[in-house]
Structure formats: C-alpha cells, structure tokens
Design a protein around this motif. Structure first.
Motif, PDB file in Angstrom:
ATOM      1  N   TYR A 193      29.448 -12.427 -17.624  1.00  0.00           N
ATOM      2  CA  TYR A 193      27.497 -11.472 -16.468  1.00  0.00           C
ATOM      3  C   TYR A 193      27.272 -12.338 -16.048  1.00  0.00           C
ATOM      4  CZ  TYR A 193      24.848  -7.963 -14.770  1.00  0.00           C
ATOM      5  OH  TYR A 193      24.239  -7.488 -14.094  1.00  0.00           O
ATOM      6  N   GLU A 194      27.461 -13.486 -16.002  1.00  0.00           N
ATOM      7  CA  GLU A 194      26.303 -14.241 -15.208  1.00  0.00           C
ATOM      8  C   GLU A 194      27.175 -14.504 -13.210  1.00  0.00           C
ATOM      9  OE1 GLU A 194      24.412 -17.784 -17.258  1.00  0.00           O
ATOM     10  OE2 GLU A 194      23.279 -16.214 -18.509  1.00  0.00           O
ATOM     11  N   TRP A 195      28.662 -14.678 -14.094  1.00  0.00           N
ATOM     12  CA  TRP A 195      29.314 -15.162 -13.772  1.00  0.00           C
ATOM     13  C   TRP A 195      29.238 -14.309 -12.353  1.00  0.00           C
ATOM     14  CZ3 TRP A 195      32.926 -18.712 -11.133  1.00  0.00           C
ATOM     15  CH2 TRP A 195      32.666 -20.198 -11.853  1.00  0.00           C
ATOM     16  N   ILE A 196      29.774 -12.918 -12.740  1.00  0.00           N
ATOM     17  CA  ILE A 196      29.956 -11.730 -12.419  1.00  0.00           C
ATOM     18  C   ILE A 196      28.608 -11.611 -11.207  1.00  0.00           C
ATOM     19  CG2 ILE A 196      29.822  -8.743 -12.520  1.00  0.00           C
ATOM     20  CD1 ILE A 196      32.794 -10.275 -12.736  1.00  0.00           C
ATOM     21  N   GLY A 217      37.312  -3.280 -24.067  1.00  0.00           N
ATOM     22  CA  GLY A 217      38.309  -4.334 -24.331  1.00  0.00           C
ATOM     23  C   GLY A 217      37.305  -5.523 -24.517  1.00  0.00           C
ATOM     24  N   GLY A 218      36.242  -5.723 -23.626  1.00  0.00           N
ATOM     25  CA  GLY A 218      35.002  -6.275 -22.652  1.00  0.00           C
ATOM     26  C   GLY A 218      35.614  -7.328 -21.622  1.00  0.00           C
ATOM     27  N   GLY A 219      34.497  -7.319 -21.661  1.00  0.00           N
ATOM     28  CA  GLY A 219      34.842  -7.782 -19.999  1.00  0.00           C
ATOM     29  C   GLY A 219      34.583  -7.293 -18.665  1.00  0.00           C
ATOM     30  N   PHE A 220      33.950  -7.697 -17.387  1.00  0.00           N
ATOM     31  CA  PHE A 220      33.599  -6.785 -16.121  1.00  0.00           C
ATOM     32  C   PHE A 220      34.623  -7.073 -15.423  1.00  0.00           C
ATOM     33  CE2 PHE A 220      30.041  -8.167 -19.129  1.00  0.00           C
ATOM     34  CZ  PHE A 220      29.884  -7.676 -19.234  1.00  0.00           C
TER      35      PHE A 220
END
Length: 220
Positions: A193-196, A217-220
């Motif tokens: 999330y910090e990257w996003i 399933g995870g991720g943004f």
C-alpha cells in the motif's frame, strides 16, 4: 660375469641414478623457492582491494528525468544485484523499443558499456536482456530512497512515473466506439500500500487525479 660383478655394476647405476634424482629434486626445490618468493612479493605488493573501473559519476546522477526514469523502470520490472565484490542491474523484456528507450535514458547517467543480449526460447517470444555492471551504481540505485521523490523537482517525478508505468502499468479501454460512454485509464496493481500511496501522491503533485481500489485476493 660373476654375481659380484653384476652387483657392483648395479650399484654404480644406482648411485648414478640416485645422484641425478637428487639433482632434480634440488632443482625443483630451488624453482619452488623462487616461485614462492615471487608469489609473496606479488601478493604483498598488490592492493588489498581491486581498483574499481566503473565509478559513480556524481556529476551525472543529479535529479533529472533520466535518473527518475531509470529508477522507475528498475523498481517496476528490473533487477539490482549487489554482492561483496560485484554489482549489476538491468532489465529483461520482449519490447525492443522499450528497451532501447531505457538504454537511451540510462546512458545519460551511466557513461560505461552496456550489454544487450537477445535470448530465443522455444515456443516463446524473443526476449531482450540489458545488463550494466558497476558496484557503485548498483549500490546507489539499490539504496535510493524513492519516498523522498515527493519532495523533489517535477522533472525527476515525471521520469519516475513514466518509467514505473512503462514497466509495471497497463492501459485499459472500454466502449471506445461511443465517446460519451468510453472509459480510458492507466493502472497498475501492487500489494504494498505504501507504494500505491506514493505513486498517488506523485500523480497529485503533477496535477493528475487518481483513485485506489482494493482487489479481491489482495492488492490494490
């Protein structure tokens, strides 16, 4: 010839051969001694650390579009490897135009030889691999704190975003035949999330709005 005469003749040959053997041993010992002396002199005379050929050019790694683009590509889809005595970084892609553009930007900050190989794998597309070898450059790129980009100039931010989306992003389009209902967007997925959030902050800083969606399933 009596037995004693044969024994005497044998002892003469034995002594003669023994003397040759001793001389050969002594010669080898002297050669080994000389070799060890030279080896010690060379070992003690040479520097403890090997002189590095491809040093970091501080005059070329100032904040710029090229530096930002290289960082964006490497953090998106490249690699950086640093070991005790060596360092390398590079990229492996199927798009030759993308690789050539990356090479062009890399040359603005890395004035040393760059190797490009073409890999042909069975039942797969042609793969192009770019490698650059420098421990100091690899350490610099690997330890660069990308989260400080938010406080840097717009030039390096634009370079980073272009490089990151070139390597990690994708373009989506829906209802392109109907202009009023058409949807065009550029996106990428990431579990961190910090990257996003960093990418969103950088986009906002250059005047581009964006949204963050959570995926099943995870991720943004």
């Amino acid at each position: 010839m009596t037995y004693k005469d044969k024994q005497r003749e044998y002892m003469k040959k034995y002594r003669k051969n023994s003397q040759k053997y001793k001389e050969r041993i002594e010669k080898n010992r002297e050669n080994t001694k000389n070799y060890m002396i030279k080896w010690r002199e060379n070992k003690l005379g040479r520097p403890k650390t090997r002189e590095r050929k491809y040093l970091l050019r501080e005059d070329l790694i100032k904040p710029s579009f090229s530096l930002g683009y290289v960082l964006g590509v490497l953090y998106g889809d490249g690699w950086i490897v640093v070991s005790k005595n060596h360092g390398t970084f590079g990229l492996e892609v199927t798009d030759l135009d993308f690789l050539e553009y990356f090479e062009k930007q890399l040359k603005n900050i890395y004035p040393y030889p760059i190797k490009i190989k073409t890999l042909k794998k069975q039942n797969r597309k042609i793969i192009y691999r770019l490698n650059a070898y420098s421990k100091e450059y690899s350490m610099f790129l690997n330890t660069f704190d990308i989260f400080i980009l938010a406080n840097m100039e717009e030039d390096i931010i634009c370079g980073f975003l272009k490089g990151f989306f070139d390597s990690e992003g994708c373009v989506e389009g829906y209802n392109l035949d109907n202009y009023q209902k058409s949807i065009k967007r550029l996106n990428f997925t990431q579990k961190n999330y910090e990257w996003i959030k960093l990418v969103q902050d950088l986009l906002i800083k250059i005047g581009i709005n964006s949204t963050i969606d959570w995926r099943i399933g995870g991720g943004f």
